[in-house]
Motif scaffolding. Sequence first.
Motif, PDB file in Angstrom:
ATOM      1  N   ALA A  14       0.594  -1.082  -0.038  1.00  0.00           N
ATOM      2  CA  ALA A  14      -0.029   0.004   0.082  1.00  0.00           C
ATOM      3  C   ALA A  14       0.768   1.337   0.031  1.00  0.00           C
ATOM      4  N   ALA A  15       1.902   1.365   0.859  1.00  0.00           N
ATOM      5  CA  ALA A  15       2.837   2.688   0.999  1.00  0.00           C
ATOM      6  C   ALA A  15       3.551   2.705  -0.153  1.00  0.00           C
ATOM      7  N   ASN A  16       4.001   1.555  -0.974  1.00  0.00           N
ATOM      8  CA  ASN A  16       4.805   1.704  -2.131  1.00  0.00           C
ATOM      9  C   ASN A  16       4.082   2.181  -3.438  1.00  0.00           C
ATOM     10  N   LEU A  17       2.604   1.536  -3.559  1.00  0.00           N
ATOM     11  CA  LEU A  17       1.854   1.929  -4.435  1.00  0.00           C
ATOM     12  C   LEU A  17       1.351   3.286  -4.451  1.00  0.00           C
ATOM     13  N   ALA A  18       1.283   3.982  -3.007  1.00  0.00           N
ATOM     14  CA  ALA A  18       0.935   5.390  -2.996  1.00  0.00           C
ATOM     15  C   ALA A  18       1.890   6.174  -3.509  1.00  0.00           C
ATOM     16  N   TYR A  19       3.240   5.901  -3.194  1.00  0.00           N
ATOM     17  CA  TYR A  19       4.378   6.815  -3.833  1.00  0.00           C
ATOM     18  C   TYR A  19       4.601   6.463  -5.242  1.00  0.00           C
ATOM     19  N   GLU A  20       4.239   5.466  -5.751  1.00  0.00           N
ATOM     20  CA  GLU A  20       4.440   5.246  -7.157  1.00  0.00           C
ATOM     21  C   GLU A  20       3.465   5.926  -8.012  1.00  0.00           C
TER      22      GLU A  20
ATOM     23  N   GLU B 250      12.912  -0.646   7.100  1.00  0.00           N
ATOM     24  CA  GLU B 250      13.545  -0.448   7.940  1.00  0.00           C
ATOM     25  C   GLU B 250      13.788   1.021   8.451  1.00  0.00           C
ATOM     26  N   ILE B 251      14.285   1.590   7.266  1.00  0.00           N
ATOM     27  CA  ILE B 251      14.626   3.039   7.418  1.00  0.00           C
ATOM     28  C   ILE B 251      13.629   4.095   7.424  1.00  0.00           C
ATOM     29  N   GLY B 252      12.222   3.534   7.269  1.00  0.00           N
ATOM     30  CA  GLY B 252      11.198   4.593   6.960  1.00  0.00           C
ATOM     31  C   GLY B 252      11.290   5.150   5.610  1.00  0.00           C
ATOM     32  N   SER B 253      11.630   4.442   4.758  1.00  0.00           N
ATOM     33  CA  SER B 253      11.441   5.249   3.362  1.00  0.00           C
ATOM     34  C   SER B 253      11.023   4.215   2.369  1.00  0.00           C
ATOM     35  N   PRO B 254       9.961   4.187   1.802  1.00  0.00           N
ATOM     36  CA  PRO B 254       9.466   3.114   0.828  1.00  0.00           C
ATOM     37  C   PRO B 254      10.076   2.783  -0.204  1.00  0.00           C
ATOM     38  N   LEU B 255      10.451   1.763  -0.673  1.00  0.00           N
ATOM     39  CA  LEU B 255      11.387   1.366  -1.956  1.00  0.00           C
ATOM     40  C   LEU B 255      10.951   2.592  -3.020  1.00  0.00           C
ATOM     41  N   CYS B 256       9.618   2.699  -3.237  1.00  0.00           N
ATOM     42  CA  CYS B 256       9.424   3.651  -4.519  1.00  0.00           C
ATOM     43  C   CYS B 256       9.693   5.068  -4.296  1.00  0.00           C
ATOM     44  N   LEU B 257      10.059   5.307  -3.111  1.00  0.00           N
ATOM     45  CA  LEU B 257      10.451   6.910  -2.594  1.00  0.00           C
ATOM     46  C   LEU B 257      11.973   6.927  -2.762  1.00  0.00           C
ATOM     47  N   SER B 258      12.791   6.062  -2.184  1.00  0.00           N
ATOM     48  CA  SER B 258      14.212   5.909  -2.145  1.00  0.00           C
ATOM     49  C   SER B 258      14.757   5.485  -3.253  1.00  0.00           C
TER      50      SER B 258
END
Length: 658
Positions: free
Chosen positions: A241-247, A455-463
């Motif tokens: 869900a989090a990565n979908l939002a950022y993508e 772990e670092i609090g930055s979704p894959l699609c953001l970092s």
Amino acid sequence: SSSSSSSSSLSIVQPRRYFFTTSDNTQSSNNKNNNNTNNNMNNNEEQTPRSVITQYLSNLSPREEANLEDRILDSFHNVLDPILNKDIHTLGWVTSVAFPSSSSSSSSSSSRTSGGSNTSTSTDEEPPSSDVVLTLRLPTLLHPSIATLKEGILHTVRREVSLAAREKAGLDLNNDDEDAYGDDDVVTVHLSVRAKTPIPFVRNVEEEDDVLEGLGPGLANVGHFLAVYSCKGGVGKSTIAANLAYELARMGGRIGIVDVDVYGPSLPVLIKPDDPAVRRSPLGVGMVKPIEHEGVKMLSLGFVSPTSGVPGSGDMGGAAVMRGPMAGKVVTQLLKGTDWGKLDVLVLDMPPGTGDVQLTLCQDLQLSGAVSVTTPSKLAITDAQKGIEMFTAMGVPTLAVVENMAFFECEGGGKHYPFGNASKASAEYLKEELGLKTSNIFQFPISSHTNDANEIGSPLCLSRPEEAADELSTFGRLSAVVASELLLLQYGRSDEGGNEGMHNLTVALGDATFNVADLQLAVENDEDIFAVRLFCDSGALEVRVEGKKLRHWHPQLGEEMEREENDDGGGDVFVETTSGSGGGCGSGHDHSHSHSHSHAPSLKDFTSKKEGLFPCKIEKKGRYGYSVEWADGATIIYSMFSLAKAAGGIPIQSANSK
């Protein structure tokens, strides 16, 4: 030259093989030598494509300018949106055409504009000096094929302007220079792409006023509500869900995400905003603004101050121990008590299973679609099937299925499937049994890159680490499919079809076909029966359903539940149910209950030790169905789909579903 500088503002279509430059002196000389049509024909060899265009546009009369605008707008019948397969003229997306170099435009603004002023976003800066200036107003910039759409528009405009100029100059329209007149240095076009203010998606236009009123001011400009759900915990739903939002945001959408898993909010763990403070909004009393981080708006119970008095609030909050009704109120507050502003999509990170939270959402919102997250194991796929059927019964199409942790790649480069053949067979099963398209089923690997990002609090699609190219590519394809499906839902599907909503669910009864969305339920307590009324174009039909049958009927799937006998063989076992939040998909009581995966749901999940079912009370629950409060104290919410089947309706399978 001036033409070169103008074309540099367009980075949409690559220059073709023809490239013409003309000095001002040459243009002036050409203008003097071409005072009438005969001179134009006698001096063809002295003209360049650019000079023909310049002379034509600079001498347009108001009538000629209006005719050229009509010609361009009419030509958009030939420009098809690659997703909707509809022309942009019919869609009404091009709302203004102007010719800045025209003498009539210099003295007065003669371009016609339509579509109102509900514009909020633009992808372009102020237009440079161009031959033609267009405004394309889309419902959203979350359109996977915007580049293709823009290229088609630009090509069509250049072609129509060059044809009109050559007709006016009396030139041969079939000569070898035809391609040269379509070059972007010959006809310079500035295309401004803007997004309209979102309007909540409503399947049935007749319900629009009621839907908008029910959403309140905080959700008034949210275009789509997208549920990301799973029927089991621990399958990576919140990560998806989090990565979908950022993508989706990276694609150009205005996106928000709300963590409605009030029993165990995970959004504050997955995303670490620079400023996690939740502030008051002036939009209304008690309303707050969502947190915004890297272009995505978000809110979770974990972001709410621990002094709020809500169980589980705060990033260090303990287990949220609350009964179902309170959980529903917390979810309603998170959604309607927040000033979300203008959003194309609000992603809902759902709690696992079904229960009060899910039912609250279905009553309060009209969900546009859902994304199912599972693993390829046989057990998980069985639950996923129940979830898809459940959402379909509620009129919510499942747009995509994510099979998470389906495989991993070892250091030697080999690909391994921990669930064995199930990983390969599950996609085929979902396609054959549930009518899902293969292109809408996605397999994600067990990925250390994804875990590190969490772990670092930055979704894959953001970092976006380079080493996670495969994972990012899959998220990109998932987001493109979701965006396309939402666009199709809003503007109608092509012949390819797909999943349909409650408004399109129909059942056959006798010789007639009835729309499930129009169903009405009444109770006749004196006779212990229910009256189910169904409507079609030719009339209405009332079917009487015994109360005992309805009590033994699955409230969402519309099938008879198993009955368990007492040890002495004396009738059905009535077992008092307990509240909870971790039930498997397919349960439909006001609390959540798990059920066996090897057989149909058990009757004991929906019954009580107390005897007597009548008198009972019924209440319509929005677009979803009806709540029945039985005399023994149990309250069960039945979907329209389930009630229609209880009345004997046979679901009509869409020809597009398989």
